[in-house]
Design a protein around this motif. Sequence first.
Motif, mmCIF file in Angstrom:
data_model
loop_
_atom_site.group_PDB
_atom_site.id
_atom_site.type_symbol
_atom_site.label_atom_id
_atom_site.label_comp_id
_atom_site.label_asym_id
_atom_site.label_seq_id
_atom_site.Cartn_x
_atom_site.Cartn_y
_atom_site.Cartn_z
ATOM 1 N N ALA A 142 0.871 -1.187 0.000
ATOM 2 C CA ALA A 142 0.000 0.000 0.000
ATOM 3 C C ALA A 142 0.900 1.228 0.000
ATOM 4 O O ALA A 142 1.699 1.405 0.910
ATOM 5 C CB ALA A 142 -0.864 -0.014 1.252
ATOM 6 N N ASP A 143 0.790 2.038 -1.022
ATOM 7 C CA ASP A 143 1.605 3.243 -1.053
ATOM 8 C C ASP A 143 0.723 4.474 -0.827
ATOM 9 O O ASP A 143 -0.504 4.379 -0.757
ATOM 10 C CB ASP A 143 2.385 3.364 -2.368
ATOM 11 N N ALA A 144 1.359 5.635 -0.727
ATOM 12 C CA ALA A 144 0.625 6.863 -0.421
ATOM 13 C C ALA A 144 -0.485 7.117 -1.442
ATOM 14 O O ALA A 144 -1.587 7.530 -1.081
ATOM 15 C CB ALA A 144 1.601 8.034 -0.371
ATOM 16 N N ALA A 145 -0.202 6.826 -2.732
ATOM 17 C CA ALA A 145 -1.183 7.131 -3.773
ATOM 18 C C ALA A 145 -2.454 6.302 -3.593
ATOM 19 O O ALA A 145 -3.569 6.813 -3.718
ATOM 20 C CB ALA A 145 -0.568 6.864 -5.150
ATOM 21 N N SER A 146 -2.300 5.025 -3.284
ATOM 22 C CA SER A 146 -3.488 4.186 -3.128
ATOM 23 C C SER A 146 -4.267 4.610 -1.892
ATOM 24 O O SER A 146 -5.502 4.580 -1.887
ATOM 25 C CB SER A 146 -3.109 2.700 -3.065
ATOM 26 N N ILE A 147 -3.569 5.010 -0.862
ATOM 27 C CA ILE A 147 -4.250 5.416 0.372
ATOM 28 C C ILE A 147 -4.994 6.739 0.146
ATOM 29 O O ILE A 147 -6.116 6.923 0.633
ATOM 30 C CB ILE A 147 -3.219 5.540 1.523
ATOM 31 N N GLN A 148 -4.389 7.621 -0.618
ATOM 32 C CA GLN A 148 -5.068 8.898 -0.916
ATOM 33 C C GLN A 148 -6.393 8.675 -1.632
ATOM 34 O O GLN A 148 -7.351 9.403 -1.420
ATOM 35 C CB GLN A 148 -4.174 9.769 -1.793
ATOM 36 N N HIS A 149 -6.442 7.654 -2.486
ATOM 37 C CA HIS A 149 -7.691 7.352 -3.184
ATOM 38 C C HIS A 149 -8.794 6.928 -2.217
ATOM 39 O O HIS A 149 -9.969 7.121 -2.473
ATOM 40 C CB HIS A 149 -7.479 6.217 -4.195
ATOM 41 N N ILE A 150 -8.386 6.298 -1.146
ATOM 42 C CA ILE A 150 -9.370 5.798 -0.180
ATOM 43 C C ILE A 150 -9.909 6.940 0.679
ATOM 44 O O ILE A 150 -11.093 6.995 0.994
ATOM 45 C CB ILE A 150 -8.702 4.751 0.751
ATOM 46 N N TYR A 151 -9.015 7.826 1.049
ATOM 47 C CA TYR A 151 -9.338 8.859 2.042
ATOM 48 C C TYR A 151 -10.460 9.778 1.573
ATOM 49 O O TYR A 151 -10.444 10.283 0.460
ATOM 50 C CB TYR A 151 -8.061 9.657 2.327
ATOM 51 N N LYS A 152 -11.463 9.973 2.456
ATOM 52 C CA LYS A 152 -12.585 10.860 2.126
ATOM 53 C C LYS A 152 -12.524 12.076 3.039
ATOM 54 O O LYS A 152 -12.854 11.954 4.234
ATOM 55 C CB LYS A 152 -13.925 10.131 2.353
ATOM 56 N N PRO A 153 -12.106 13.229 2.544
ATOM 57 C CA PRO A 153 -12.032 14.409 3.414
ATOM 58 C C PRO A 153 -13.410 14.766 3.951
ATOM 59 O O PRO A 153 -14.431 14.504 3.317
ATOM 60 C CB PRO A 153 -11.509 15.512 2.494
ATOM 61 N N ARG A 154 -13.451 15.359 5.126
ATOM 62 C CA ARG A 154 -14.737 15.756 5.722
ATOM 63 C C ARG A 154 -15.375 16.862 4.901
ATOM 64 O O ARG A 154 -14.674 17.688 4.308
ATOM 65 C CB ARG A 154 -14.509 16.230 7.157
ATOM 66 N N LYS A 155 -16.723 16.832 4.887
ATOM 67 C CA LYS A 155 -17.453 17.832 4.104
ATOM 68 C C LYS A 155 -17.766 19.035 4.987
ATOM 69 O O LYS A 155 -18.103 18.876 6.165
ATOM 70 C CB LYS A 155 -18.761 17.221 3.596
ATOM 71 N N PRO A 156 -17.677 20.246 4.420
ATOM 72 C CA PRO A 156 -17.915 21.434 5.254
ATOM 73 C C PRO A 156 -19.316 21.455 5.888
ATOM 74 O O PRO A 156 -19.479 21.801 7.045
ATOM 75 C CB PRO A 156 -17.749 22.603 4.283
ATOM 76 N N PHE A 157 -20.359 21.039 5.116
ATOM 77 C CA PHE A 157 -21.720 21.069 5.674
ATOM 78 C C PHE A 157 -22.068 19.704 6.282
ATOM 79 O O PHE A 157 -22.985 19.032 5.861
ATOM 80 C CB PHE A 157 -22.743 21.442 4.591
ATOM 81 N N SER A 158 -21.291 19.287 7.248
ATOM 82 C CA SER A 158 -21.580 17.991 7.861
ATOM 83 C C SER A 158 -21.757 18.195 9.363
ATOM 84 O O SER A 158 -21.488 19.267 9.893
ATOM 85 C CB SER A 158 -20.448 17.005 7.575
ATOM 86 N N HIS A 159 -22.231 17.153 10.024
ATOM 87 C CA HIS A 159 -22.427 17.234 11.478
ATOM 88 C C HIS A 159 -22.014 15.892 12.068
ATOM 89 O O HIS A 159 -21.687 14.949 11.320
ATOM 90 C CB HIS A 159 -23.888 17.571 11.799
ATOM 91 N N LYS A 160 -22.080 15.803 13.409
ATOM 92 C CA LYS A 160 -21.538 14.584 14.021
ATOM 93 C C LYS A 160 -22.236 13.322 13.519
ATOM 94 O O LYS A 160 -21.610 12.264 13.416
ATOM 95 C CB LYS A 160 -21.571 14.680 15.543
ATOM 96 N N GLY A 161 -23.495 13.473 13.139
ATOM 97 C CA GLY A 161 -24.232 12.306 12.639
ATOM 98 C C GLY A 161 -23.681 11.807 11.309
ATOM 99 O O GLY A 161 -23.878 10.653 10.929
#
Length: 505
Positions: free
Chosen positions: A235-254
């Motif tokens: 697993a390299d950085a590039a494959s892991i970056q594809h997985i990662y989902k950044p948090r959305k600005p209009f989100s909440h704890k739910g």
Amino acid sequence: MYTFIINYCERMKILSAQQIHGWDAYTIANEPITSVNLMERAATACTDYITQQNFFNKPFKVFCGKGNNGGDGLAVARQLLQQHFDVSVYIIEFGAAGTGDFQTNLQRLHELTVNIHFIQDEGFFPVINKNDIVIDALFGSGLNRPLKDLSAALVQHINQSEAFVISIDVPSGMFIDKSSINNAVVRANVTLTFQQYKLCFLVAENAENTGKLIILDIGLLPGFLNDIETVFQTADAASIQHIYKPRKPFSHKGSYGHALIIAGNTGKMGAALMAAHACLRAGAGLTTLNIPSAFLNAVHSHLPEAMCQLRENGLSFEKINAVGIGPGLGTGDDSLQLIEQTLNEYKLPSVIDADALNIISTHKRLSRLITPGSILTPHPKEFERLFGKAENDFERIDTALKKSAELNCVIILKGTYTLIAQNGKGWFNTTGNAGLAKGGSGDILTGIVTALLAQKYHPFEAALLGVYLHGLAADIALEKQSQESMIASDVVNCLGAAFGGLLMG
Ligand SMILES: NC(=O)C1=CN([C@@H]2O[C@H](COP(=O)(O)OP(=O)(O)OC[C@H]3O[C@@H](n4cnc5c(N)ncnc54)[C@H](O)[C@@H]3O)[C@@H](O)[C@H]2O)[C@@H](O)CC1
Ligand SMILES: [K+]
């Protein structure tokens, strides 16, 4: 089926010996480049590395077989001579002719030196001094049987010396993709391998023989990797970056799920606290700890962000998006009941660790209740309790692949290069360091992976990303700690920087 397929990471495939040979041939045909020039390029990469080290003009003794690994050794010897180093060459003689590229390089070397010796029996072994630098180019990826007789004796002779040993491509005698335990294998200080990790370098049983591993780019054409199937990848950085989902600005704890950590018992509440701390820091929207009521105050004073379910009041899975069970739980009847109830009632994937695994090992019927897609996180001892003793690391890895398919689960087999097995395929993680070899590291991994499951990552993604982040955080912790001084809480506190590192690649 919980299989998850990632196919954007071609260059991290781990090849068999036959595929490595195929990759050389593909590059020769398609670059195009002659085989001997490709060998020259490999040798140049080795020589460049060697001459950049501070060997202070020590004498080189280069040991060569008569295959292409030996050819590499001859080319390195010539390049070192051209740079005016003191070089002696020893070729192990079996009576058969060398490969074409070996012969070409032997001819080229003859034009420069007469310091070339053929070893016909043990009487021809040179004295190897402490001050010598040994270059081991006896056998590479073409090894097809264990070394014996003269070659085994020569390996023993090299290993008995106190010289610094540099192996080319692979320590001679080590198989690329199967166990070499109890065989004669060169004990290298440094191994200069080509292009990619090989399976042999990812297992603990070969660590002492491999020494420091350096992967040299020799420009093999990446196109070859597009169409080949491999069982393993890193697993390299590039494959892991594809997985990662950044948090959305209009989100909440739910939006980020509710994780339940079922952990801790008398004398082992720290495990529960560490797992919950990691779960919070890895992004779960809400984290609840199921703990004995006696520890309620400890949790509230150390982790005010966590909520608590009191164990005496039973388990509740209402609105829970992911469960992590096992750290510090103990193996008593109360824990058995907790695990049985969780496996029976909770129908989403869970992270199953530590004592939960130990209990499943002693009550094998429970393994049939594991929800598909769950993530099992054994270290090698827990793994053996679950699935039986392995003769060697390769056999254990093979069992992990088979069991991941059989149980329809993800298995995280923890180690220096942690294996993430899913449906018969394996990914090796390459982040992390020996500072993680300490109590608490597993507990925080469970917390991290549970948090990612709660955030709706696919179980395989949660496992891969979680293991990567865990190791990366430990690598970042080294900026302020040593491998000795690092503790699990330091790693948790570096998770923020690790997530940040994901964005930078
Ligand atoms: N053009 C290429 O194909 C390139 C090959 N390279 C080098 O080539 C190596 C592979 O070369 P080869 O495939 O020729 O294989 P090796 O040089 O590893 O040796 C294979 C030879 O040893 C014999 N052998 C195998 N096991 C033995 C044992 N236990 N006892 C005695 N003899 C044994 C084989 O029959 C064969 O003749 C790589 O490790 C790498 O160092 C590099 O130069 C990169 C380019
Ligand atoms: K070698």
